[in-house]
Design an enzyme around this catalytic site. Structure first.
Site, PDB file in Angstrom:
ATOM      1  N   ASP A 103       7.856 -14.347   8.149  1.00  0.00           N
ATOM      2  CA  ASP A 103       6.654 -15.177   8.058  1.00  0.00           C
ATOM      3  C   ASP A 103       5.940 -14.908   6.744  1.00  0.00           C
ATOM      4  OD1 ASP A 103       4.396 -16.865   9.325  1.00  0.00           O
ATOM      5  OD2 ASP A 103       3.378 -15.030   8.681  1.00  0.00           O
ATOM      6  N   TYR A 108      -0.815 -15.779   0.597  1.00  0.00           N
ATOM      7  CA  TYR A 108      -0.566 -14.350   0.434  1.00  0.00           C
ATOM      8  C   TYR A 108      -0.213 -14.045  -1.023  1.00  0.00           C
ATOM      9  CZ  TYR A 108      -0.171 -14.360   5.549  1.00  0.00           C
ATOM     10  OH  TYR A 108      -0.410 -14.510   6.901  1.00  0.00           O
ATOM     11  N   LYS A 134       2.927 -21.637   5.881  1.00  0.00           N
ATOM     12  CA  LYS A 134       1.663 -22.191   6.346  1.00  0.00           C
ATOM     13  C   LYS A 134       1.173 -23.299   5.428  1.00  0.00           C
ATOM     14  CE  LYS A 134       0.674 -17.698   8.342  1.00  0.00           C
ATOM     15  NZ  LYS A 134       1.798 -16.955   7.743  1.00  0.00           N
ATOM     16  N   ASN A 289      -3.048  -3.660  14.109  1.00  0.00           N
ATOM     17  CA  ASN A 289      -4.444  -3.791  13.679  1.00  0.00           C
ATOM     18  C   ASN A 289      -4.600  -3.541  12.175  1.00  0.00           C
ATOM     19  OD1 ASN A 289      -4.997  -2.594  16.807  1.00  0.00           O
ATOM     20  ND2 ASN A 289      -6.187  -4.371  16.164  1.00  0.00           N
ATOM     21  N   GLY A 291      -2.638  -2.080  10.118  1.00  0.00           N
ATOM     22  CA  GLY A 291      -2.163  -0.782   9.661  1.00  0.00           C
ATOM     23  C   GLY A 291      -2.860   0.392  10.308  1.00  0.00           C
ATOM     24  N   LEU A 293      -3.013   1.367  13.403  1.00  0.00           N
ATOM     25  CA  LEU A 293      -2.174   2.047  14.377  1.00  0.00           C
ATOM     26  C   LEU A 293      -0.949   2.707  13.755  1.00  0.00           C
ATOM     27  CD1 LEU A 293      -2.526  -0.559  17.234  1.00  0.00           C
ATOM     28  CD2 LEU A 293      -3.260   1.826  17.343  1.00  0.00           C
ATOM     29  N   ALA A 294      -0.800   2.539  12.453  1.00  0.00           N
ATOM     30  CA  ALA A 294       0.238   3.267  11.727  1.00  0.00           C
ATOM     31  C   ALA A 294      -0.367   4.357  10.855  1.00  0.00           C
ATOM     32  CB  ALA A 294       1.057   2.306  10.871  1.00  0.00           C
TER      33      ALA A 294
END
Length: 387
Positions: A103, A108, A134, A289, A291, A293-294
């Site tokens: 994706d 971006y 998109k 979230n 990054g 949670l990493a």
């Protein structure tokens, strides 16, 4: 160490998996030590593959591959400078590990992500992967820096303007195909139609009106003609779904920041049931979230970390450690567990981050871990969990 054959979470939901299992498969303990990447911990089947969806039986398109790759970091997201070689190494690692769902977006890095994805994908058989991008912003070249600072470090030299018209939608798709260097997109998401979009604010409904007259009929026509397989919305808040869903027929929605192990009640109580009624599936964006949670010092694309989320992180991490796993692994498999979810697309900037995310999808998480989270009220009691 015990020998075991690990079946990926989701079988009870009618979800298939790509596995080449063998009675000789030796379970492995993953204990990695790169300080820049959260270690993946737990038992892994040596030859486990990544999960796929079983053959689509519904009325709307679902992508085959449940483990994907989000393209925000490839656009120098979070103002982190990455060079082309570093991103291409990560993309090759994704392909080599079996990731086949990609994706990206014109927004971006202002085309940077699409161009870098193209460095990999233009050399692959088009039928071998799922690709989404998109629409909603048209890029125009400019010698001046973008006036408003976004999440991009050193983006490409473009400005943008919003265009949700039929002609703008078709042009945006054609521009994306040229940048990526491919012949087609599988999924097209209408991007950032949300009051959270600070460019729009309270005027976001004016852009919705334009999309209802332009982008939505055009994408529906392109789907019916077989030019694309499905379309939907790429959004960080569900407002358009709550207020306008009866006026349209999307196939799939990319919901970022709306379903994670830390924050999922609204999605379970309202968003997912609304989509289930219409056989619309969800691709979960930012399942970590942004990054957090990493192990990154940011939450949902912001440096502000709510204390409630920090507390949950600490408690879940401690329970994960007690059960021999890590919070990142739990978070990725949690995000993929609901039947509404057809894929998750965590991002990665380096090949090491990509490898760890892929490993996390192969870990066998003890059922007692999920029971403990529910008994401690750290996740909702009705939250689907891997089985």
């Amino acid at each position: 160490m015990k020998r075991r054959a690990f079946i990926q979470a989701g079988a009870a939901l009618g979800i298939g998996a790509v596995f080449t299992q063998s009675s000789q498969a030796q379970a492995l303990k993953v204990r990695k030590t790169n300080p820049q990447v959260m270690d993946t911990r737990g038992d892994v089947a040596a030859n486990a593959g990544l999960p796929i969806n079983s053959k689509n039986q519904g009325t709307h398109y679902r992508p085959k591959y449940r483990m994907g790759l989000g393209g925000l970091a490839a656009g120098n997201g979070f103002n982190t400078i990455s060079n082309d070689e570093e991103i291409l190494k990560m993309l090759h690692a994704a392909w080599d590990s079996g990731v086949r769902h990609y994706d990206t977006s014109p927004f971006y890095g202002l085309s940077l992500s699409e161009r870098r994805f193209g460095d990999l994908l233009r050399n692959k058989k088009r039928e071998d992967y799922v690709l989404s991008s998109k629409v909603g912003r048209i890029l125009t070249p400019s010698a001046e820096p973008l006036p408003k600072k976004w999440h991009w470090a050193k983006p490409s030299p473009f400005h943008y303007h919003y265009d949700y018209s039929a002609a703008g939608t078709r042009r945006s798709i054609e521009d994306s195909l040229h940048r990526i260097g491919v012949s087609s997109l599988d999924i097209v998401y209408i991007h950032d139609l949300s009051p959270q979009n600070s460019d729009m604010g309270e005027n976001w409904t004016q852009y919705v009106d334009e999309a209802l007259k332009g982008a939505i009929p055009e994408l529906t026509k392109m789907r019916d003609e077989g030019i694309i397989k499905g379309w939907g919305f790429g959004i960080n808040t569900p407002d358009i779904l709550y207020n306008y869903l009866d006026q349209m027929d999307p196939d799939i929605c990319l919901l970022a920041l709306q379903y994670s192990i830390l924050d999922h009640q609204q999605a379970l109580d309202k968003t997912f049931p609304l989509l289930d009624e219409r056989d619309i599936s969800v691709v979960v964006g930012a399942p970590l979230n942004g990054g957090f949670l990493a192990g990154r010092n940011r939450f949902n694309y912001s440096s502000y970390i709510p204390q409630e989320m920090q507390d949950k992180y600490t408690k879940i991490s401690a329970i994960a450690q007690q059960h021999g796993i890590d919070i990142k692994t739990a978070a990725l498999q949690f995000a993929a567990a609901p039947s509404t979810v057809s894929a998750i697309i965590p991002g990665a900037r380096t090949s090491e981050q990509l490898d760890e995310n892929v490993e996390s999808m192969k870990i066998k998480i003890p059922a007692e871990f999920w029971s403990k989270l529910k008994s401690e009220k750290l996740i909702m009691s009705d939250a689907p969990t891997p089985s």
